[in-house]
Design an enzyme around this catalytic site. Structure first.
Site, short mmCIF file in Angstrom:
data_model
loop_
_atom_site.label_atom_id
_atom_site.label_comp_id
_atom_site.label_asym_id
_atom_site.label_seq_id
_atom_site.Cartn_x
_atom_site.Cartn_y
_atom_site.Cartn_z
N ASN A 14 0.84 -1.21 0.00
CA ASN A 14 0.00 0.00 0.00
C ASN A 14 0.87 1.26 0.00
OD1 ASN A 14 -3.05 -0.44 0.14
ND2 ASN A 14 -2.30 -2.01 1.53
N ARG A 61 3.52 0.47 25.91
CA ARG A 61 2.90 1.15 24.76
C ARG A 61 3.07 2.66 24.83
NH1 ARG A 61 -0.83 -1.39 22.01
NH2 ARG A 61 -2.07 -2.18 23.71
N MET A 86 1.26 -2.52 12.12
CA MET A 86 0.63 -3.59 12.90
C MET A 86 0.73 -3.41 14.41
SD MET A 86 -0.71 -5.22 10.50
CE MET A 86 -1.29 -6.74 11.18
N ASN A 103 -6.18 4.96 8.20
CA ASN A 103 -5.74 3.56 8.16
C ASN A 103 -6.49 2.84 7.05
OD1 ASN A 103 -4.52 1.10 9.13
ND2 ASN A 103 -6.47 0.58 10.10
N HIS A 105 -7.97 -1.02 6.21
CA HIS A 105 -8.26 -2.28 6.88
C HIS A 105 -8.85 -3.26 5.86
CE1 HIS A 105 -9.12 -4.92 10.23
NE2 HIS A 105 -10.29 -5.18 9.65
N THR A 137 -9.50 6.39 15.28
CA THR A 137 -9.92 6.88 16.60
C THR A 137 -9.43 5.86 17.62
OG1 THR A 137 -12.00 5.67 16.47
CG2 THR A 137 -12.02 7.94 15.63
N LEU A 140 -10.42 0.74 18.19
CA LEU A 140 -9.67 0.03 17.16
C LEU A 140 -10.54 -0.36 15.96
CD1 LEU A 140 -6.91 -1.35 16.46
CD2 LEU A 140 -7.90 -3.43 17.41
N ASP A 141 -10.11 0.06 14.76
CA ASP A 141 -10.79 -0.28 13.49
C ASP A 141 -12.23 0.20 13.42
OD1 ASP A 141 -8.49 -1.57 12.55
OD2 ASP A 141 -9.13 -3.53 13.25
N GLN A 169 -8.07 -3.98 -4.58
CA GLN A 169 -8.97 -2.85 -4.33
C GLN A 169 -8.36 -1.88 -3.31
OE1 GLN A 169 -11.50 -2.35 -6.33
NE2 GLN A 169 -10.83 -4.28 -7.29
C1 GRF Z 1 -3.12 -4.74 4.07
O1 GRF Z 1 -4.02 -5.78 3.78
C2 GRF Z 1 -3.77 -3.70 4.94
O2 GRF Z 1 -5.15 -3.56 4.70
C3 GRF Z 1 -3.56 -4.25 6.33
O3 GRF Z 1 -2.29 -4.84 6.30
C4 GRF Z 1 -1.97 -5.21 4.96
C5 GRF Z 1 -0.69 -4.52 4.64
O4 GRF Z 1 -0.19 -4.87 3.39
N1 GRF Z 1 -3.71 -3.20 7.31
P1 GRF Z 1 0.98 -4.02 2.75
O5 GRF Z 1 2.09 -3.99 3.78
O6 GRF Z 1 0.46 -2.67 2.44
O7 GRF Z 1 1.39 -4.79 1.52
#
Ligand code: GRF
Length: 212
Positions: A14, A61, A86, A103, A105, A137, A140-141, A169
């Site tokens: 991404n 944290r 992550m 983010n 997801h 926010t 989470l998610d 996508q």
């Molecule tokens: C993606 O599926 C994203 O939605 C999720 O972690 C994955 C990361 O993939 N949060 P990349 O590191 O962007 O290839």
């Protein structure tokens, strides 16, 4: 031009599409919580400064979040983009970047927040799955949704084939969402609603399995 910092933990696909999307912004840095994240070398090959804030170096944290915020703030970004980052971020960190932290997801939120989204979707037998870009926010998610893409779940899908269809996508909607942010076409209002200044919409329906 708005300044962006992208946070990653791994592969960085991404991040890579954001780097290559010719967005109207300046990508100031890529920051990872893992020194071995594959995405770091992709960022370097694009000439983007990289930094590592290893979560293992911090006892809790709060101290990790504080160090991460210091590293991010040194680049003075307008927008912070989580792209496969992550680690769960604490409420202080999240509020510091309210309305500027997004983010992606791999599910149609609010379904399947958390991990292993594709396996859980297959297990449940859902026929439509997808991905979501949202403001972050402390919940989470569950932050306000900016854009989603839906894909069919096919009869013979494995976790890998479904993940690949969703990822395709992700690579379309994340650059679009970041482009809107950079152009000021969306913002988060005081009530936590996403406000669009440009309100073009389609009425297209995805039916899965398809109708005969
Ligand atoms: C993606 O599926 C994203 O939605 C999720 O972690 C994955 C990361 O993939 N949060 P990349 O590191 O962007 O290839």
């Amino acid at each position: 031009m708005k300044k962006l910092v992208i946070l990653i933990s791994g592969r960085g696909s991404n991040m890579q599409v954001l780097l290559e999307a010719k967005l109207p912004c300046n990508i100031a840095a890529v920051v990872s919580n893992r020194a071995d994240a594959e995405g770091l070398s992709i960022a370097r090959s694009h000439g983007i400064p990289v930094a590592v804030v290893a979560h293992r170096d911090y006892p809790d944290r709060a101290s990790f979040d504080a160090a991460l915020a210091r590293t991010i703030d040194a680049f003075d970004p307008d927008i912070v983009v989580l792209a496969g980052f992550m680690r769960i971020l604490g409420a202080d960190f999240v509020s510091r970047y309210r309305g500027r932290l997004v983010n992606i997801h791999p599910s149609l939120l609010p379904s399947y927040s958390g991990l292993n989204t594709h396996a859980r979707a297959l297990q449940d037998g859902v026929k439509i799955h997808g991905c979501t870009v949202h403001f972050v926010t402390p919940d989470l998610d569950h932050g306000p949704i900016i854009i989603q893409a839906a894909v069919p779940v096919l009869y013979d899908d494995s976790e890998q084939t479904l993940a690949a269809r969703v990822l395709q996508q992700e690579h379309r909607i994340y650059p679009q969402a970041v482009d809107w942010l950079c152009n000021g076409k969306i913002r988060l209002d005081e009530l936590g609603k996403v406000i669009f200044t440009d309100r073009k919409q389609t009425g297209f329906a995805l039916v899965s399995p398809s109708l005969p």
